[in-house]
Design a protein around this motif. Structure first.
Motif, PDB file in Angstrom:
ATOM      1  N   LEU A 285      10.128  -3.614  -4.796  1.00 34.95           N
ATOM      2  CA  LEU A 285      10.206  -2.521  -3.834  1.00 34.95           C
ATOM      3  C   LEU A 285       9.441  -2.885  -2.558  1.00 34.95           C
ATOM      4  CD1 LEU A 285      11.558   0.212  -3.887  1.00 34.95           C
ATOM      5  CD2 LEU A 285       9.439   1.214  -4.715  1.00 34.95           C
ATOM      6  N   THR A 286       8.304  -3.549  -2.737  1.00 30.03           N
ATOM      7  CA  THR A 286       7.520  -3.982  -1.573  1.00 30.03           C
ATOM      8  C   THR A 286       8.344  -4.924  -0.700  1.00 30.03           C
ATOM      9  OG1 THR A 286       5.484  -3.786  -2.864  1.00 30.03           O
ATOM     10  CG2 THR A 286       5.369  -5.100  -0.850  1.00 30.03           C
ATOM     11  N   GLU A 287       9.025  -5.872  -1.352  1.00 30.07           N
ATOM     12  CA  GLU A 287       9.831  -6.832  -0.596  1.00 30.07           C
ATOM     13  C   GLU A 287      10.947  -6.128   0.177  1.00 30.07           C
ATOM     14  OE1 GLU A 287      12.713  -9.258  -2.541  1.00 30.07           O
ATOM     15  OE2 GLU A 287      12.040 -11.065  -1.501  1.00 30.07           O
ATOM     16  N   ILE A 288      11.573  -5.146  -0.459  1.00 28.00           N
ATOM     17  CA  ILE A 288      12.665  -4.417   0.206  1.00 28.00           C
ATOM     18  C   ILE A 288      12.126  -3.666   1.427  1.00 28.00           C
ATOM     19  CG2 ILE A 288      14.400  -2.599  -0.075  1.00 28.00           C
ATOM     20  CD1 ILE A 288      14.437  -3.424  -3.105  1.00 28.00           C
ATOM     21  N   LEU A 289      10.961  -3.054   1.272  1.00 25.59           N
ATOM     22  CA  LEU A 289      10.337  -2.342   2.403  1.00 25.59           C
ATOM     23  C   LEU A 289      10.042  -3.299   3.559  1.00 25.59           C
ATOM     24  CD1 LEU A 289       7.614   0.242   1.278  1.00 25.59           C
ATOM     25  CD2 LEU A 289       9.641   0.638   2.667  1.00 25.59           C
ATOM     26  N   VAL A 290       9.477  -4.454   3.229  1.00 24.29           N
ATOM     27  CA  VAL A 290       9.164  -5.441   4.263  1.00 24.29           C
ATOM     28  C   VAL A 290      10.444  -5.842   5.001  1.00 24.29           C
ATOM     29  CG1 VAL A 290       8.400  -7.827   4.650  1.00 24.29           C
ATOM     30  CG2 VAL A 290       7.101  -6.348   3.120  1.00 24.29           C
ATOM     31  N   ARG A 291      11.477  -6.079   4.220  1.00 27.31           N
ATOM     32  CA  ARG A 291      12.778  -6.469   4.769  1.00 27.31           C
ATOM     33  C   ARG A 291      13.322  -5.384   5.705  1.00 27.31           C
ATOM     34  NH1 ARG A 291      16.802  -9.926   1.809  1.00 27.31           N
ATOM     35  NH2 ARG A 291      18.018 -10.695   3.566  1.00 27.31           N
TER      36      ARG A 291
ATOM     37  N   ALA B 216       0.834  -1.200   0.000  1.00 30.44           N
ATOM     38  CA  ALA B 216       0.000   0.000   0.000  1.00 30.44           C
ATOM     39  C   ALA B 216       0.873   1.255   0.000  1.00 30.44           C
ATOM     40  CB  ALA B 216      -0.924  -0.005   1.222  1.00 30.44           C
ATOM     41  N   GLU B 217       2.011   1.198   0.699  1.00 34.43           N
ATOM     42  CA  GLU B 217       2.925   2.343   0.702  1.00 34.43           C
ATOM     43  C   GLU B 217       3.527   2.570  -0.675  1.00 34.43           C
ATOM     44  OE1 GLU B 217       5.864   2.762   3.951  1.00 34.43           O
ATOM     45  OE2 GLU B 217       4.678   1.186   4.901  1.00 34.43           O
ATOM     46  N   VAL B 218       3.857   1.473  -1.355  1.00 37.14           N
ATOM     47  CA  VAL B 218       4.403   1.591  -2.716  1.00 37.14           C
ATOM     48  C   VAL B 218       3.340   2.201  -3.633  1.00 37.14           C
ATOM     49  CG1 VAL B 218       5.243   0.299  -4.715  1.00 37.14           C
ATOM     50  CG2 VAL B 218       6.112  -0.242  -2.438  1.00 37.14           C
ATOM     51  N   ASP B 219       2.095   1.740  -3.474  1.00 35.87           N
ATOM     52  CA  ASP B 219       0.995   2.317  -4.266  1.00 35.87           C
ATOM     53  C   ASP B 219       0.884   3.824  -4.013  1.00 35.87           C
ATOM     54  OD1 ASP B 219       0.405  -0.148  -5.255  1.00 35.87           O
ATOM     55  OD2 ASP B 219      -1.350  -0.495  -3.988  1.00 35.87           O
ATOM     56  N   ASP B 220       0.978   4.206  -2.740  1.00 34.97           N
ATOM     57  CA  ASP B 220       0.864   5.630  -2.382  1.00 34.97           C
ATOM     58  C   ASP B 220       1.971   6.444  -3.055  1.00 34.97           C
ATOM     59  OD1 ASP B 220      -1.298   5.137  -0.844  1.00 34.97           O
ATOM     60  OD2 ASP B 220      -0.272   5.274   1.086  1.00 34.97           O
ATOM     61  N   LEU B 221       3.185   5.886  -3.026  1.00 32.97           N
ATOM     62  CA  LEU B 221       4.332   6.586  -3.608  1.00 32.97           C
ATOM     63  C   LEU B 221       4.111   6.792  -5.113  1.00 32.97           C
ATOM     64  CD1 LEU B 221       7.208   7.491  -2.563  1.00 32.97           C
ATOM     65  CD2 LEU B 221       8.058   5.398  -3.615  1.00 32.97           C
ATOM     66  N   VAL B 222       3.650   5.720  -5.769  1.00 28.40           N
ATOM     67  CA  VAL B 222       3.396   5.779  -7.212  1.00 28.40           C
ATOM     68  C   VAL B 222       2.319   6.830  -7.509  1.00 28.40           C
ATOM     69  CG1 VAL B 222       2.438   4.463  -9.157  1.00 28.40           C
ATOM     70  CG2 VAL B 222       4.163   3.419  -7.665  1.00 28.40           C
ATOM     71  N   ASP B 223       1.263   6.842  -6.691  1.00 25.07           N
ATOM     72  CA  ASP B 223       0.185   7.818  -6.879  1.00 25.07           C
ATOM     73  C   ASP B 223       0.693   9.244  -6.661  1.00 25.07           C
ATOM     74  OD1 ASP B 223      -1.530   5.821  -7.409  1.00 25.07           O
ATOM     75  OD2 ASP B 223      -2.512   5.812  -5.443  1.00 25.07           O
ATOM     76  N   GLU B 224       1.471   9.400  -5.611  1.00 23.84           N
ATOM     77  CA  GLU B 224       1.963  10.725  -5.238  1.00 23.84           C
ATOM     78  C   GLU B 224       2.751  11.359  -6.389  1.00 23.84           C
ATOM     79  OE1 GLU B 224       5.121  12.066  -1.943  1.00 23.84           O
ATOM     80  OE2 GLU B 224       3.633  10.609  -1.242  1.00 23.84           O
ATOM     81  N   TYR B 225       3.598  10.551  -7.048  1.00 17.48           N
ATOM     82  CA  TYR B 225       4.396  11.069  -8.156  1.00 17.48           C
ATOM     83  C   TYR B 225       3.624  11.047  -9.479  1.00 17.48           C
ATOM     84  CZ  TYR B 225       8.657  11.673  -5.503  1.00 17.48           C
ATOM     85  OH  TYR B 225       9.585  12.118  -4.607  1.00 17.48           O
ATOM     86  N   GLY B 226       2.460  10.425  -9.460  1.00 17.81           N
ATOM     87  CA  GLY B 226       1.691  10.324 -10.686  1.00 17.81           C
ATOM     88  C   GLY B 226       2.348   9.408 -11.715  1.00 17.81           C
TER      89      GLY B 226
ATOM     90  N   ARG C 254      19.334  -1.316  -3.551  1.00 19.82           N
ATOM     91  CA  ARG C 254      18.348  -2.128  -4.282  1.00 19.82           C
ATOM     92  C   ARG C 254      17.055  -1.347  -4.493  1.00 19.82           C
ATOM     93  NH1 ARG C 254      17.354  -7.508  -1.361  1.00 19.82           N
ATOM     94  NH2 ARG C 254      15.683  -7.482  -2.904  1.00 19.82           N
ATOM     95  N   ALA C 255      16.665  -0.583  -3.479  1.00 10.17           N
ATOM     96  CA  ALA C 255      15.424   0.190  -3.601  1.00 10.17           C
ATOM     97  C   ALA C 255      15.560   1.231  -4.717  1.00 10.17           C
ATOM     98  CB  ALA C 255      15.106   0.877  -2.269  1.00 10.17           C
TER      99      ALA C 255
END
Lengths: 212, 212
Positions: free
Chosen positions: A130-136, A107-117, B187-188
């Motif tokens: 990117l999601t996996e890296i965030l989780v890690r 959801a955070e990755v989605d937000d980032l993508v939306d924010e930058y359009g 990586r990110a």
């Protein structure tokens, strides 16, 4: 126009390797002059450059290269999708996890993508990566703030990188430029970060005299 | 204070693995209470976090990890040099080539370092790494302009990255933060570049309707 021996010499690809690419269908056939003689042209030189980029720089397996070459050869496939085929092949395959931590990071990755359009396919592999890296990062107790990196990537790609991809020329050349730029500037940026880290560490902590 | 079983449970590192790290000298011994009983504390938890970071995120071999742990344990070694030991271990080893192309690229890297006033050891591995990438780019016919990447790396590292390394706390924690930050944000950034590339490609070329 040139014979296969000249194609090999000018491309720097060994003759048996050129023949192997012909047999595998990675390199399109030359113009057949006789049973054992064919003529090759610049399109073959370009293709050999592309194969070398995918193999040596992209480190892609032959199966992946075949898929990309098929996209290059299919003139009905729009350039955007052809480039995506190459770019997705360069991305590590990451399978989504069924966990709350994953859902939250996605959801955070989605937000980032939306924010930058950013206009990005729902199943783009870089999203899962990117999601996996965030989780890690979270799992390791890191704060994990992607914003400054997103900002830098956004600036570099929009202002510098994409202008280097020749969209209007031969399809091979566009894919080659994308792959070389993605991989090699990625490695360069990594080395540059380590250089600045060393310098900042010396600056903040003082370089011990004995290290010279 | 805790027993080894609790150390294993709280760190998430399996008991036989904890014992292996003790035997290998990667984890310092606990306080011996009896022949078969020892007490462990927060320093052991921090060390296990560091070992996990070096192993799982840094992908370093045990021999490299031993070298870093030795630097962490040698309190007389300045923090700057201790961090350098870890950072150099993360860098791919690149042997200089004896060629004119190499000399020229190495001179360009020197110029870049001078231009930014970076304080970097003459034998820092990232110098040779960057030189090799430049040689490769030129060999492949790329323009190879590192400036925008140097600019972005300089800004990110000086403004964001180094402030995340806790220089004043325990030595293990500083090394752990440097390694995790270097590898995971690297990586990110890579994934973020690919996201922006896809978006820019869609923007410049138009996303074909069928791709959704």
């Amino acid at each position: 126009m040139m014979r296969i021996s000249e194609l090999s010499a000018r491309s720097g690809v060994a003759l048996p390797t050129v023949k192997y690419y012909l047999r595998e269908g990675l390199l399109h056939p030359g113009e057949q002059l006789a049973a054992t003689r064919a003529d090759y042209d610049d399109s073959h030189l370009r293709r050999l450059r592309l194969i070398r980029a995918l193999l040596e720089v992209g480190k892609l397996p032959v199966a992946g290269i075949k898929q990309i070459i098929a996209a290059v050869e299919d003139e009905t496939m729009p350039v955007h999708r052809m480039l995506g085929t190459a770019q997705y092949a360069l991305s590590p395959a990451v399978a989504p996890e069924a966990s709350e931590a994953w859902e939250q990071a996605a959801a955070e990755v989605d937000d980032l993508v939306d924010e930058y359009g950013w206009d990005i396919h729902a199943r783009a592999p870089a999203r899962a990566e990117l999601t996996e890296i965030l989780v890690r990062m979270r799992h390791l107790g890191m704060k994990a703030d992607l914003r400054p990196y997103a900002e830098a990537a956004n600036r570099l790609v929009t202002e510098v990188e994409m202008s280097k991809v020749p969209f209007d020329g031969p399809r091979d050349a566009a894919v080659e430029a994308l792959v070389l730029g993605t991989v090699l500037y990625g490695r360069a940026f990594d080395a540059l970060r380590r250089l600045v880290q060393e310098s900042e560490s010396a600056h903040l902590l003082g370089r011990p005299a004995a290290q010279g």
